[in-house]
Design a protein around this motif. Structure first.
Motif, PDB file in Angstrom:
ATOM      1  N   GLU A 128       0.821  -1.193   0.000  1.00 21.07           N
ATOM      2  CA  GLU A 128       0.000   0.000   0.000  1.00 21.07           C
ATOM      3  C   GLU A 128       0.866   1.259   0.000  1.00 21.07           C
ATOM      4  OE1 GLU A 128      -3.632   0.929   2.717  1.00 21.07           O
ATOM      5  OE2 GLU A 128      -3.335  -1.258   2.630  1.00 21.07           O
ATOM      6  N   LYS A 129       1.896   1.197   0.806  1.00 19.27           N
ATOM      7  CA  LYS A 129       2.712   2.423   0.946  1.00 19.27           C
ATOM      8  C   LYS A 129       3.428   2.774  -0.348  1.00 19.27           C
ATOM      9  CE  LYS A 129       6.990   0.481   2.821  1.00 19.27           C
ATOM     10  NZ  LYS A 129       7.041  -0.889   3.232  1.00 19.27           N
ATOM     11  N   ASN A 130       3.665   1.756  -1.193  1.00 23.36           N
ATOM     12  CA  ASN A 130       4.320   2.034  -2.475  1.00 23.36           C
ATOM     13  C   ASN A 130       3.537   3.060  -3.289  1.00 23.36           C
ATOM     14  OD1 ASN A 130       6.203   0.214  -1.831  1.00 23.36           O
ATOM     15  ND2 ASN A 130       5.464  -1.414  -3.169  1.00 23.36           N
ATOM     16  N   LEU A 131       2.216   2.991  -3.152  1.00 19.65           N
ATOM     17  CA  LEU A 131       1.364   3.878  -3.940  1.00 19.65           C
ATOM     18  C   LEU A 131       1.618   5.349  -3.604  1.00 19.65           C
ATOM     19  CD1 LEU A 131      -2.112   2.091  -3.938  1.00 19.65           C
ATOM     20  CD2 LEU A 131      -0.661   2.516  -5.904  1.00 19.65           C
ATOM     21  N   PHE A 132       2.011   5.569  -2.375  1.00 16.12           N
ATOM     22  CA  PHE A 132       2.198   6.959  -1.963  1.00 16.12           C
ATOM     23  C   PHE A 132       3.610   7.463  -2.224  1.00 16.12           C
ATOM     24  CE2 PHE A 132      -0.892   5.109   1.135  1.00 16.12           C
ATOM     25  CZ  PHE A 132      -2.009   5.635   0.512  1.00 16.12           C
ATOM     26  N   GLU A 133       4.501   6.548  -2.581  1.00 14.31           N
ATOM     27  CA  GLU A 133       5.896   6.952  -2.780  1.00 14.31           C
ATOM     28  C   GLU A 133       6.045   7.820  -4.021  1.00 14.31           C
ATOM     29  OE1 GLU A 133       7.989   3.305  -3.058  1.00 14.31           O
ATOM     30  OE2 GLU A 133       7.869   2.927  -0.888  1.00 14.31           O
ATOM     31  N   LYS A 134       7.114   8.626  -3.997  1.00 12.22           N
ATOM     32  CA  LYS A 134       7.392   9.421  -5.192  1.00 12.22           C
ATOM     33  C   LYS A 134       8.292   8.594  -6.098  1.00 12.22           C
ATOM     34  CE  LYS A 134       6.976  14.101  -3.400  1.00 12.22           C
ATOM     35  NZ  LYS A 134       5.635  14.364  -3.835  1.00 12.22           N
ATOM     36  N   THR A 135       7.682   7.688  -6.813  1.00 12.34           N
ATOM     37  CA  THR A 135       8.484   6.871  -7.717  1.00 12.34           C
ATOM     38  C   THR A 135       7.821   6.886  -9.092  1.00 12.34           C
ATOM     39  OG1 THR A 135       9.104   4.621  -8.273  1.00 12.34           O
ATOM     40  CG2 THR A 135       7.280   4.871  -6.749  1.00 12.34           C
ATOM     41  N   LYS A 156       8.295   4.242 -11.145  1.00 17.08           N
ATOM     42  CA  LYS A 156       8.338   2.871 -11.662  1.00 17.08           C
ATOM     43  C   LYS A 156       6.991   2.566 -12.318  1.00 17.08           C
ATOM     44  CE  LYS A 156      11.309   0.530  -8.376  1.00 17.08           C
ATOM     45  NZ  LYS A 156      11.127  -0.172  -7.103  1.00 17.08           N
ATOM     46  N   LYS A 157       7.083   1.905 -13.467  1.00 16.38           N
ATOM     47  CA  LYS A 157       5.869   1.678 -14.240  1.00 16.38           C
ATOM     48  C   LYS A 157       4.821   0.884 -13.442  1.00 16.38           C
ATOM     49  CE  LYS A 157       4.526  -0.099 -18.655  1.00 16.38           C
ATOM     50  NZ  LYS A 157       4.802  -1.273 -19.462  1.00 16.38           N
ATOM     51  N   GLU A 158       5.325  -0.144 -12.697  1.00 16.11           N
ATOM     52  CA  GLU A 158       4.364  -1.009 -12.011  1.00 16.11           C
ATOM     53  C   GLU A 158       3.677  -0.301 -10.836  1.00 16.11           C
ATOM     54  OE1 GLU A 158       8.601  -2.408 -11.345  1.00 16.11           O
ATOM     55  OE2 GLU A 158       7.372  -1.751 -12.992  1.00 16.11           O
ATOM     56  N   ILE A 159       4.222   0.828 -10.432  1.00 18.01           N
ATOM     57  CA  ILE A 159       3.573   1.591  -9.364  1.00 18.01           C
ATOM     58  C   ILE A 159       2.689   2.693  -9.953  1.00 18.01           C
ATOM     59  CG2 ILE A 159       3.922   2.971  -7.285  1.00 18.01           C
ATOM     60  CD1 ILE A 159       5.085   0.251  -6.925  1.00 18.01           C
ATOM     61  N   VAL A 160       3.202   3.338 -11.013  1.00 17.48           N
ATOM     62  CA  VAL A 160       2.511   4.507 -11.566  1.00 17.48           C
ATOM     63  C   VAL A 160       1.086   4.143 -12.003  1.00 17.48           C
ATOM     64  CG1 VAL A 160       2.469   6.140 -13.463  1.00 17.48           C
ATOM     65  CG2 VAL A 160       4.604   5.648 -12.289  1.00 17.48           C
TER      66      VAL A 160
END
Lengths: 457, 374
Positions: A378-385, A387-391
């Protein structure tokens, strides 16, 4: 010599009528017709032995004269008794009215009514199917299939949510087809049943007879086809059966809770075949249709309920016809137990217990579901990244929050790690545009929505 | 036409015919009886409603042949109330019939009556069938077969095949069946007629057959073709149309497995049901509860308006305890046709039918579906 029997008899009757009193004519010539002609002999169908005796003893001369005036080849007449299949309907309504509620509570021998071979329930007919704008396309398609078996829309694929009358509609086609021509080999079954039978046939090592069994039908109806999902062996077997039937112009009808595109785990070749005919949907009924349906059901149950109460039930239960009927049943049941007709407040109290809570989706719930679905934290979604798999999931989350929950752009931005509201607008637009030409995305969205709404329901 | 006959013969014949006449507005002559004196020694009375027909023949001294039709109601009323000569109490009184321009003149020693008639020309002809195809069956059995089942016929005309009694034999024992799809009654006899094809006889016709032939003796001649049956016994000939259609395959609905068997005394059970019936609600609900441990069968009825009633009757019970609701009337209807002093009730479980038969005599079986319990 080709004779138009109907016209011949009609012309003859005009002639005969002149020679008889009205009463006699009405009594003895009702339900008669010409059924054939062979070597100068006309065959006349009469409804009973009495009529046969009377016509051949008393009116024979009139009849033969009238017929010969029209066609001089006719030499003789044979009278055949053909019992009427249309029963008198006159007193029926009075009788029905005098036996209320009875039919509801007293159980009957259902085996008499279910058509064993075709597995159709005769209570599902077009006559009892209420048509509104929510289902008129499906109804029209179904009627046309029943009329032009195998040639109109083949296969016909009907989808829609639970309890909206898909089963009723597809069984009505089956019943209609049977009624039109009892020779038609019709089979109705659920995909579940098909699967079980297939598995049994593998266990008993008689897969051959399994295949043969299905291939002999010229009208196959399969309900809830979505349960074929992820059963590859069953799908393969069904694929072959489908092809055999389709090649022979046998009609096939499916129902499902979603269109073929969105059934996950359905093989491509099967999916494309499902889409090859006609796809129609049944959507939830609007208020007027719900009211019409519930009024009809209340009438059938022979229980008087005031218009206000019916309107209240129709407005309280919105999505599902089956639940509508359930609500009606509990209102009627309660009235019977209490021995009086309930007032509106009491009906409200009953329905409060039954009605579903209104769906509430929270932001966290949406985010969690999306994270689970794409298998990221879940926290990945809020990161400033970037990465295609998150964006992608992040944009989908933003889109859903905006589209389904109508949350403001700035607030969504704030939620996702203090992003600017323009970022959110961009995400929303991007997804909105992609839906139009990205099937995969579409499908994913549908599944996510499914999970969201099912869980909260 | 002129003839002399005996009053008691007349009374019987006209009484039988009167019920068969039709109330057909477009063909008023169906209200009439056709009186036909065509042979030397006998007089025929004929009536029909175009569904059923009856011919009754009585001995008479015919002086002049002929025929006439008169309104059945009038002539029946007249003959049954007519006391005639007070001196002859036995009913062995001579009555003279004479036709005068389509009117019927009835005269006895000291009375003279004129009844308006109609020309016999328009009276329907009773259709006859080839009687080669026939069976002879004891009239007692035939009547008992019909009586045992016909009340279970459906009253509605929507499905004519189940508003009829189904009679079949072939290799199997001759069997009478009726059902309205809520209950089913079956009566078998221990002999068969290989030549009998399955027949469907309308319940209205059955009612008349029972009225006409009940209490008679001897063997009845039943002839049939595809559309019609003829029943002949002594001086009476009765015809009826047959119902077109196929009776449902009823044998499949008779359960093979039962969860509870109960044996009760027939008289006690009947009386208890009668009492319970007073208190059953609008839908005739009857709760049946079996007590396997103490061997009591409990019947419970309650009505919002009248009150409640509970009775426990001694019974021999094997199997599981069961609590189930039936329509009191449906259970009660069949009991008098069970020909044994003990009744066997076989419950197949919740939502499944109850089989009622005799503990010693199983020629009669009755199946009834429960009600939705609330």
């Amino acid at each position: 010599m080709a004779i138009d029997y109907e016209k011949l008899w009609k012309d003859a009757l005009v002639e005969i009528e002149f020679n008889l009193s009205r009463a006699n004519f009405a009594t003895w010539f009702k339900n008669t017709s010409i059924s054939g002609y062979e070597n100068g002999v006309i065959f006349i169908n009469v409804p009973s032995g009495f009529v046969k005796e009377w016509l051949s003893n008393k009116y024979h001369k009139f009849i033969i004269k009238a017929l010969r005036d029209i066609n001089s080849n006719i030499r003789n007449i044979e009278y055949c008794i053909v019992a009427q299949t249309i029963p008198p309907v006159k007193n029926e309504q009075a009788k029905m009215a005098s036996a209320p509620a009875h039919a509801e509570e007293q159980l009957g021998f259902n085996e008499f009514y279910a058509d064993k071979e075709a597995n159709l329930n005769p209570k599902y007919t077009f006559d009892s199917y209420i048509v509104g704008s929510f289902n008129e396309v499906a109804n029209a398609a179904a009627l046309s299939v029943a009329k032009n078996l195998g040639t109109a829309y083949n296969p016909l694929f009907i989808y829609g949510g639970v309890g909206l009358g898909k089963t009723h509609l597809i069984q009505a086609i089956g019943n209609k087809v049977k009624e039109n021509n009892p020779e038609n080999k019709v089979l109705y079954l659920t995909s579940e049943k098909f699967t079980t039978e297939f598995i049994n046939s593998i266990q008993n090592k008689n897969t051959y007879s399994f295949k043969e069994k299905y291939r002999k039908y010229n009208f196959l109806i399969i309900d809830d086809i979505q349960f074929f999902a992820n059963k590859l062996k069953v799908q393969e077997e069904f694929f072959h059966i489908f092809n055999t039937l389709y090649e022979r112009n046998s009609q096939i009808v499916f129902s499902s809770d979603k269109p073929p595109k969105y059934i996950v785990g359905l093989e491509e070749r099967l999916r494309s075949r499902f889409e090859g005919g006609m796809i129609v949907d049944v959507s939830p009924p609007e208020f007027e249709a719900r009211l019409a349906i519930i009024r009809e059901k209340a009438r059938l149950k022979g229980y008087p309920l005031s218009d206000e109460i019916l309107e209240y039930i129709a407005s309280a239960i919105q999505e599902n016809i089956r639940e509508l009927e359930g609500a009606l049943n509990s209102v009627i049941g309660q009235s019977k137990i209490k021995g009086k007709i309930l007032n509106q407040q009491e009906v409200k109290d009953i329905l409060k217990k039954n009605a579903k809570p209104i769906k509430t989706l929270t932001i966290n719930h949406v985010i969690k579901t999306i994270a689970d679905f794409y298998n990221i934290e879940e926290k990945n979604l809020f990161e400033k990244t970037r990465k295609k798999e998150i964006v992608m999931p992040r944009q989908i989350a933003m889109y859903l929050l905006r589209e389904d929950l109508s949350i403001s752009y700035p607030y969504i931005g704030q939620k996702f790690g203090q992003r600017d509201h323009t970022t959110v607008i961009h995400a929303y637009k991007k997804i909105n545009n992609s839906i139009k030409n990205n099937d995969r995305l579409n499908q994913e969205l549908a599944i996510i929505r499914n999970i969201l709404y099912e869980k909260s329901a | 036409m002129k003839l002399i006959c005996l009053k008691n013969h007349l009374k019987e014949a006209i009484g039988l015919c009167e019920k068969i006449t039709g109330k057909n507005l477009s063909l008023p002559i169906l209200n009439n009886i056709l009186i036909s004196a065509e042979s030397n020694r006998s007089l025929k009375f004929i009536a029909t409603n175009l569904e059923l027909g009856i011919e009754v023949e009585i001995p008479a001294k015919i002086e002049k042949k002929g025929k006439i039709t008169v309104a059945a109601g009038v002539v029946n009323n007249f003959i049954s109330n007519f006391s005639g000569d007070a001196s002859s109490a036995s009913g062995q009184e001579n009555i003279t019939f004479e036709s005068q321009n389509n009117n019927l003149l009835i005269s006895t020693q000291n009375s003279s009556t004129l009844i308006k008639g109609q020309s016999p020309e328009d009276f329907p002809i009773i259709p006859d069938i080839n009687t080669d195809n026939h069976i002879m069956i004891p009239v007692n059995d035939f009547i008992s077969g019909l009586k045992s089942v016909w009340y279970s016929c459906s009253f509605s005309n929507i499905k004519p095949e189940i508003s009829s009694v189904f009679i079949f034999s072939g290799k199997k024992p001759i069997t009478f069946v009726a059902t309205d799809s809520f209950r089913l009654a079956e009566k078998k006899f221990n002999y068969s007629f290989s030549e009998l094809s399955p027949l469907l006889v309308q319940s209205r016709a059955v009612a008349e057959i029972l009225r006409v032939f009940d209490g008679k003796e001897g063997k009845i001649k039943l002839s049939f073709d595809k559309n019609q049956i003829n029943l002949e016994l002594d001086n009476i000939k009765f015809i009826s149309r047959l119902t077109e259609g196929v009776f449902p395959d009823y044998e499949q609905i008779i359960p093979k497995k039962f969860v509870t068997d109960v044996i009760v005394e027939k008289n006690i059970f009947i009386n208890s049901l009668k009492t319970a019936g007073i208190f059953s609600g609008k839908l005739n609900e009857l709760n049946i509860i079996t007590g396997v441990k103490n061997n009591f069968l409990t019947l419970k009825t309650s009505s919002v308006d009248v009150g409640e009633h509970i009775v426990s009757i001694p019974a021999k019970i094997t199997g599981d305890d069961i609590k189930i609701t039936f329509n009191n009337k449906y259970v009660f209807d069949c009991l008098q046709y069970v020909l044994s002093s003990k009744i066997l009730l076989r419950f197949a479980g919740e939502g499944k039918p109850l089989l009622i038969t005799g503990a010693e005599d199983t020629s009669f079986q009755y199946l009834v579906m429960p009600m939705n319990s609330m």
